[in-house]
Scaffold this motif. Structure first.
Motif, PDB file in Angstrom:
ATOM      1  N   GLN A  86     -14.491  54.861 -15.058  1.00 15.02           N
ATOM      2  CA  GLN A  86     -14.674  53.596 -14.319  1.00 15.02           C
ATOM      3  C   GLN A  86     -14.904  52.434 -15.277  1.00 15.02           C
ATOM      4  OE1 GLN A  86     -17.940  54.516 -11.793  1.00 15.02           O
ATOM      5  NE2 GLN A  86     -16.672  55.262 -10.102  1.00 15.02           N
ATOM      6  N   LEU A  87     -15.745  52.694 -16.301  1.00 16.53           N
ATOM      7  CA  LEU A  87     -16.040  51.653 -17.289  1.00 16.53           C
ATOM      8  C   LEU A  87     -14.771  51.186 -17.970  1.00 16.53           C
ATOM      9  CD1 LEU A  87     -19.253  52.757 -19.244  1.00 16.53           C
ATOM     10  CD2 LEU A  87     -18.909  50.668 -17.916  1.00 16.53           C
ATOM     11  N   LEU A  88     -13.946  52.163 -18.398  1.00 20.00           N
ATOM     12  CA  LEU A  88     -12.705  51.814 -19.094  1.00 20.00           C
ATOM     13  C   LEU A  88     -11.793  50.992 -18.187  1.00 20.00           C
ATOM     14  CD1 LEU A  88     -10.725  52.046 -21.460  1.00 20.00           C
ATOM     15  CD2 LEU A  88      -9.909  54.168 -20.474  1.00 20.00           C
ATOM     16  N   ALA A  89     -11.637  51.480 -16.943  1.00 22.81           N
ATOM     17  CA  ALA A  89     -10.759  50.787 -16.002  1.00 22.81           C
ATOM     18  C   ALA A  89     -11.250  49.352 -15.773  1.00 22.81           C
ATOM     19  CB  ALA A  89     -10.684  51.555 -14.690  1.00 22.81           C
ATOM     20  N   ARG A  90     -12.565  49.210 -15.609  1.00 15.13           N
ATOM     21  CA  ARG A  90     -13.128  47.887 -15.334  1.00 15.13           C
ATOM     22  C   ARG A  90     -12.939  46.946 -16.521  1.00 15.13           C
ATOM     23  NH1 ARG A  90     -18.989  48.283 -14.344  1.00 15.13           N
ATOM     24  NH2 ARG A  90     -18.354  49.888 -12.891  1.00 15.13           N
ATOM     25  N   HIS A  91     -13.161  47.463 -17.730  1.00 20.21           N
ATOM     26  CA  HIS A  91     -13.108  46.592 -18.904  1.00 20.21           C
ATOM     27  C   HIS A  91     -11.693  46.266 -19.359  1.00 20.21           C
ATOM     28  CE1 HIS A  91     -17.305  46.089 -19.518  1.00 20.21           C
ATOM     29  NE2 HIS A  91     -17.524  47.386 -19.482  1.00 20.21           N
ATOM     30  N   THR A  92     -10.741  47.158 -19.057  1.00 19.21           N
ATOM     31  CA  THR A  92      -9.390  46.943 -19.591  1.00 19.21           C
ATOM     32  C   THR A  92      -8.364  46.619 -18.515  1.00 19.21           C
ATOM     33  OG1 THR A  92      -8.832  49.275 -19.365  1.00 19.21           O
ATOM     34  CG2 THR A  92      -9.794  48.589 -21.474  1.00 19.21           C
ATOM     35  N   GLY A  93      -8.685  46.930 -17.266  1.00 17.78           N
ATOM     36  CA  GLY A  93      -7.701  46.733 -16.185  1.00 17.78           C
ATOM     37  C   GLY A  93      -6.671  47.860 -16.150  1.00 17.78           C
ATOM     38  N   ILE A  94      -6.829  48.875 -17.020  1.00 18.01           N
ATOM     39  CA  ILE A  94      -5.899  50.012 -16.991  1.00 18.01           C
ATOM     40  C   ILE A  94      -6.249  50.889 -15.781  1.00 18.01           C
ATOM     41  CG2 ILE A  94      -4.926  51.960 -18.276  1.00 18.01           C
ATOM     42  CD1 ILE A  94      -5.919  50.715 -20.844  1.00 18.01           C
ATOM     43  N   HIS A 129      -6.021  51.627 -28.571  1.00 19.82           N
ATOM     44  CA  HIS A 129      -4.699  51.768 -29.184  1.00 19.82           C
ATOM     45  C   HIS A 129      -3.521  51.841 -28.216  1.00 19.82           C
ATOM     46  CE1 HIS A 129      -7.019  52.802 -32.759  1.00 19.82           C
ATOM     47  NE2 HIS A 129      -7.516  53.865 -32.185  1.00 19.82           N
ATOM     48  N   SER A 130      -3.757  52.255 -26.947  1.00 19.59           N
ATOM     49  CA  SER A 130      -2.610  52.726 -26.158  1.00 19.59           C
ATOM     50  C   SER A 130      -1.730  51.626 -25.545  1.00 19.59           C
ATOM     51  CB  SER A 130      -3.101  53.633 -25.028  1.00 19.59           C
ATOM     52  OG  SER A 130      -3.684  52.848 -23.999  1.00 19.59           O
ATOM     53  N   HIS A 131      -2.288  50.490 -25.190  1.00 21.22           N
ATOM     54  CA  HIS A 131      -1.566  49.449 -24.414  1.00 21.22           C
ATOM     55  C   HIS A 131      -0.983  50.057 -23.136  1.00 21.22           C
ATOM     56  CE1 HIS A 131      -1.755  46.583 -27.752  1.00 21.22           C
ATOM     57  NE2 HIS A 131      -1.566  47.643 -28.522  1.00 21.22           N
ATOM     58  N   ALA A 132      -1.705  51.001 -22.575  1.00 16.13           N
ATOM     59  CA  ALA A 132      -1.180  51.718 -21.404  1.00 16.13           C
ATOM     60  C   ALA A 132      -1.414  50.920 -20.121  1.00 16.13           C
ATOM     61  CB  ALA A 132      -1.877  53.078 -21.296  1.00 16.13           C
ATOM     62  N   SER A 133      -0.676  51.294 -19.071  1.00 14.34           N
ATOM     63  CA  SER A 133      -0.941  50.743 -17.734  1.00 14.34           C
ATOM     64  C   SER A 133      -1.747  51.722 -16.915  1.00 14.34           C
ATOM     65  CB  SER A 133       0.368  50.484 -16.977  1.00 14.34           C
ATOM     66  OG  SER A 133       1.269  49.786 -17.772  1.00 14.34           O
ATOM     67  N   VAL A 150      -6.673  64.264 -21.350  1.00 19.25           N
ATOM     68  CA  VAL A 150      -6.747  62.802 -21.186  1.00 19.25           C
ATOM     69  C   VAL A 150      -5.369  62.275 -21.563  1.00 19.25           C
ATOM     70  CG1 VAL A 150      -7.859  60.667 -21.905  1.00 19.25           C
ATOM     71  CG2 VAL A 150      -9.208  62.764 -21.735  1.00 19.25           C
ATOM     72  N   GLU A 151      -4.733  61.637 -20.604  1.00 21.74           N
ATOM     73  CA  GLU A 151      -3.332  61.252 -20.778  1.00 21.74           C
ATOM     74  C   GLU A 151      -3.153  59.768 -20.499  1.00 21.74           C
ATOM     75  OE1 GLU A 151      -0.960  63.794 -18.370  1.00 21.74           O
ATOM     76  OE2 GLU A 151       0.935  63.012 -19.148  1.00 21.74           O
ATOM     77  N   ASP A 152      -2.277  59.111 -21.250  1.00 17.70           N
ATOM     78  CA  ASP A 152      -1.954  57.711 -20.936  1.00 17.70           C
ATOM     79  C   ASP A 152      -0.454  57.480 -21.061  1.00 17.70           C
ATOM     80  OD1 ASP A 152      -1.171  56.425 -23.606  1.00 17.70           O
ATOM     81  OD2 ASP A 152      -3.133  57.254 -24.148  1.00 17.70           O
TER      82      ASP A 152
END
Ligand SMILES: Nc1ncnc2c1ncn2[C@@H]1O[C@H](COP(=O)(O)OP(=O)(O)OP(=O)(O)O)[C@@H](O)[C@H]1O
Ligand SMILES: [Mg+2]
Length: 220
Positions: A86-94, A129-133, A150-152
């Motif tokens: 959740q933290l990652l999604a919130r901070h990066t929008g991924i 590093h990933s620049h993932a969506s 863990v996949e991106d």
């Protein structure tokens, strides 16, 4: 009665005394101003030091939070993983997708710590590093095997040439192999990344071959 000369001498003396007391007052006033200036300076320096201390303590707290498995005891592995995602999604929008079991039963607590650390590192790599969506965290678990993925869908990389760049993936592999597990990275430039960690388990979630007694995991 005083003589005229006596009176003159007296008023001269009085003049000197009042000059002196004026000088004394001025000196006192000047001293007071100097002390006030100094106190202001000291106050500013103390405030700067306190602000620095606050920042240091904050940084320390964050580091300890990352290092300490206390979060596992408090939240349980599944909730702790959910929080990280959740933290990652919130901070990066991924966009995040989670496939997590409801319950991990009595999974060995050292394995839990390695799984949690691996999730943290892999997600921090996704962020850095990933620049993932999209990213996905998947944990599958049965009585004989535990697998974390863990996949991106980001830019990917060439795992061989990335070996020496940092310590995250190396540390992840070391921690997994130290507990008898294995780690595997599937990534290619432009094709996203998947990091997978697998542990073979004996009955009820203890590691295979360690002979370690089971420790009860906190509720998820
Ligand atoms: N999800 C990812 N997407 C794209 N590249 C990645 C990903 N994960 C890792 N990499 C590449 O692999 C390299 C090594 O990763 P590793 O986690 O070991 O080190 P780091 O993240 O650069 O530094 P550290 O983890 O020590 O802070 C990274 O520098 C990056 O080039
Ligand atoms: Mg890293």
């Amino acid at each position: 009665m005083r003589s005229k000369t006596g009176a003159k001498a007296h008023s001269a003396e009085a003049g000197e005394v009042s000059d002196l007391s004026r000088q004394l007052l001025q000196a006192q006033e000047e001293e007071r101003r100097r002390i006030t200036r100094e106190l202001h300076g000291q106050k500013a320096r103390i405030q700067e030091s306190l602000a620095l201390l606050d920042r240091t303590i904050d940084g320390l707290r964050r580091t300890i939070a990352r290092l300490s498995p206390r979060v596992l005891e408090e939240l349980g592995l599944i909730t702790a993983i959910r929080k990280q995602a959740q933290l990652l999604a919130r901070h990066t929008g991924i966009h995040s997708q989670l496939e997590l079991p409801e319950d991990i039963g009595e999974l060995d607590s050292d394995v839990q710590v390695v799984v949690y650390r691996s999730v943290q590192e892999a997600l921090s790599n996704v962020a850095k590093h990933s620049h993932a969506s999209n990213f996905k965290v998947k944990l599958t678990f049965n009585s004989s095997k535990l697998a974390l993925e863990v996949e991106d869908d980001g830019i990917g990389f060439s795992p061989r040439t990335a070996q020496d760049r940092g310590f995250g993936l190396k540390g992840m592999r070391e921690r997994a192999t130290a507990l008898g597990g294995s780690m595997n990275i599937r990534s290619n430039p432009g094709k996203g990344t998947r990091v997978r960690i697998v542990f073979q388990l004996e009955d009820h979630g203890s590691r295979s071959g360690t002979g370690k007694p089971l420790r009860r995991a906190s509720a998820a």
